[in-house]
Design an enzyme around this catalytic site. Structure first.
Site, mmCIF file in Angstrom:
data_model
loop_
_atom_site.group_PDB
_atom_site.id
_atom_site.type_symbol
_atom_site.label_atom_id
_atom_site.label_comp_id
_atom_site.label_asym_id
_atom_site.label_seq_id
_atom_site.Cartn_x
_atom_site.Cartn_y
_atom_site.Cartn_z
ATOM 1 N N LYS A 70 -27.091 32.724 -151.860
ATOM 2 C CA LYS A 70 -25.732 33.144 -151.557
ATOM 3 C C LYS A 70 -25.003 33.453 -152.846
ATOM 4 O O LYS A 70 -25.253 32.829 -153.881
ATOM 5 C CB LYS A 70 -24.973 32.044 -150.793
ATOM 6 C CG LYS A 70 -23.510 32.386 -150.508
ATOM 7 C CD LYS A 70 -22.783 31.264 -149.780
ATOM 8 C CE LYS A 70 -21.322 31.634 -149.570
ATOM 9 N NZ LYS A 70 -20.567 30.581 -148.850
ATOM 10 N N GLU B 113 -8.588 24.830 -147.626
ATOM 11 C CA GLU B 113 -9.815 24.061 -147.886
ATOM 12 C C GLU B 113 -9.609 22.867 -148.809
ATOM 13 O O GLU B 113 -9.252 23.021 -149.980
ATOM 14 C CB GLU B 113 -10.892 24.974 -148.474
ATOM 15 C CG GLU B 113 -12.232 24.305 -148.646
ATOM 16 C CD GLU B 113 -13.355 25.285 -148.940
ATOM 17 O OE1 GLU B 113 -14.504 24.840 -149.042
ATOM 18 O OE2 GLU B 113 -13.079 26.492 -149.062
ATOM 19 N N SER C 243 -16.232 33.150 -141.872
ATOM 20 C CA SER C 243 -14.851 33.484 -141.531
ATOM 21 C C SER C 243 -14.776 34.695 -140.634
ATOM 22 O O SER C 243 -15.679 35.538 -140.620
ATOM 23 C CB SER C 243 -14.038 33.762 -142.811
ATOM 24 O OG SER C 243 -14.141 32.696 -143.729
ATOM 25 N N GLU D 277 -24.507 30.683 -143.635
ATOM 26 C CA GLU D 277 -23.634 30.570 -144.807
ATOM 27 C C GLU D 277 -22.975 29.195 -144.844
ATOM 28 O O GLU D 277 -22.877 28.558 -145.901
ATOM 29 C CB GLU D 277 -22.578 31.671 -144.767
ATOM 30 C CG GLU D 277 -21.606 31.638 -145.931
ATOM 31 C CD GLU D 277 -20.535 32.711 -145.846
ATOM 32 O OE1 GLU D 277 -19.570 32.630 -146.635
ATOM 33 O OE2 GLU D 277 -20.647 33.619 -144.999
ATOM 34 N N ARG E 55 -6.670 31.724 -151.376
ATOM 35 C CA ARG E 55 -5.462 32.263 -150.721
ATOM 36 C C ARG E 55 -4.288 32.114 -151.677
ATOM 37 O O ARG E 55 -3.237 31.543 -151.347
ATOM 38 C CB ARG E 55 -5.142 31.562 -149.406
ATOM 39 C CG ARG E 55 -6.293 31.423 -148.468
ATOM 40 C CD ARG E 55 -6.845 32.765 -147.943
ATOM 41 N NE ARG E 55 -7.847 32.452 -146.951
ATOM 42 C CZ ARG E 55 -9.123 32.197 -147.234
ATOM 43 N NH1 ARG E 55 -9.547 32.276 -148.489
ATOM 44 N NH2 ARG E 55 -9.974 31.915 -146.279
#
Length: 417
Positions: free
Chosen positions: A145, A211, A229, A255, A362
């Site tokens: 990943k 998170e 997501s 994931e 974010r």
């Protein structure tokens, strides 16, 4: 009456926040405002060694306590790259209150009266090419990943009202972690790489992360990794369909599993026991659905601080990839900017070792009349470049909606620098 008092006190802390010499963090359980500067943790080489940073922080807190500081706490931010210096300080004062409940609606439904110019970096086509490079590394077996990000620079004729933006983020993201952290003046870009922004004024890192990296209270430890997501929809039926599809998505479940396995492996050496749910649940924000797993455990020793636990976890595959060093090196080559504190962590740690650290996503860096927004997407087997571009666009909306902008296309395109 007691509940009303707690709620009003939390709002009062938010209202008293002023950029320049303050730190603010609201979580689903607590609101914290730190003001003034008592001591700053000096940068030092060797903090990449396991536990080195947490030991230096413990020494700083003990020194402050011996000097007469009442209940010292360290607050601040750590960058994505552990080789870069942390920005941590002991404030003059720290006040806490209960959960921040706001009875006002966020500004997402009100179009901004301020006209922003937007400049994406990299350009969408360049970002797609970067994701294609990441997918190539996956096919070669070099990575399982990789997380690749991009930025938006928004500029306006007027200075950004950081306190107003923080309030908007808090009101529209009540279940998340809303934060504002003053940042030091950065070094210039290295190796010819474009710095995240050209900065002369004081910077503020601001955001509403969904998170939790790790929380320690006594011997109890909690982590809540997110990975996988889907963008929310304004249509309730479509929104539910997207949520249900996310729970069944093989790509997103893979994931998520990669991240949970890494978090569990990092925490287990510190724990008497660790509870890992067998399957993820859904976590929702105003703009996104996320696959979420809450891990809970009991520490084997009270000497392990929240910052030491955070250092053992950071960076998780949720923001970097796996294997970690290979993914981080690939990010350096593919991303044309320095992430700085984006995908690092924000939080606090007290003298007893209790604390809370949040993944810095974010978010944006604010400086005078500009904001640099950040968003990333996890690239795994089954990812598509166009899909990851769309995911970053959806993640930008947390900051954009707080600014009164529906999406990046709503801002005025132009040369912002």
């Amino acid at each position: 009456m007691m509940e009303y008092h707690v709620i009003s006190e939390a709002i009062r802390l938010l209202e008293e926040y002023r950029s320049g010499d303050a730190f603010f963090l609201s979580s689903p359980q607590q609101t914290l405002l730190a003001q003034g500067t008592y001591a700053v943790l000096p940068p030092a080489e060797g903090d990449t060694e396991a536990g080195a940073l947490s030991r230096r922080v413990a020494e700083l807190l003990q020194s402050a306590a011996k000097a007469g500081h009442d209940a010292p706490v360290v607050v601040g931010a750590l960058p994505f790259d552990p080789a870069q210096p942390a920005h941590l300080m002991v404030p003059m004062s720290v006040r806490t209150a209960g959960t921040l409940h706001m009875d006002i609606s966020g500004p997402s439904g009100n179009r901004s009266a301020i006209k922003y110019k937007v400049r994406p970096y990299p350009e969408p086509k360049e970002y797609i090419r970067g994701v294609e490079q990441g997918i190539s590394l996956l096919h070669k077996g070099e990575l399982r990943k990789i997380v690749l990000s991009r930025t938006l620079l928004l500029t306006s004729p007027l200075p950004v009202d950081t306190a107003k933006l923080l309030s908007a983020l808090a009101s529209s993201n009540p279940q998340g972690y809303t934060f504002a952290v003053n940042l030091p003046e950065p070094d210039s870009g290295k190796n010819g790489r474009q710095p995240a922004a050209q900065r002369r004024e004081r910077r503020t890192l601001i955001g509403a992360s969904p998170e939790l990296l790790v929380k320690r209270k006594g011997l109890s430890v909690t982590a809540n990794p997110l990975a996988g997501s889907a963008a929310r929809s304004s249509d309730p039926a479509e929104d539910r369909r997207r949520a249900e599809a996310l729970l069944k998505s093989a790509k997103d479940l893979h994931e998520h599993q990669v991240v949970v396995e890494a978090v569990a492996a990092a925490l287990r050496p510190y724990c008497k026991f660790l509870i890992v749910p067998p399957a993820p649940s859904l976590l929702q924000t105003a703009t996104m659905w996320h696959l979420s797993t809450v891990l809970e455990g009991e520490l084997s020793s009270p000497d392990v601080s929240s910052l030491e636990l955070a250092g053992a976890l950071h960076p998780t595959p949720a923001v970097c990839g796996t294997p970690t060093e290979a993914a981080r090196e690939a990010i350096r080559k593919i991303e044309p900017f320095d992430r700085g504190f984006f995908t690092g962590m924000v939080g606090w740690c007290d003298l007893s070792g209790d604390g809370e650290w949040v993944v810095t996503i974010r978010c944006a860096e604010v400086e005078d009349c500009s904001l640099r927004l950040y968003a990333g997407a996890g690239v795994v087997s089954g990812s598509s470049p166009e899909g990851e571009l769309a995911e970053t666009g959806a993640k930008f909306r947390t900051m954009l909606r707080a600014m009164g902008i529906e999406n990046e296309d709503s801002a005025e395109e132009g040369d912002a620098e």
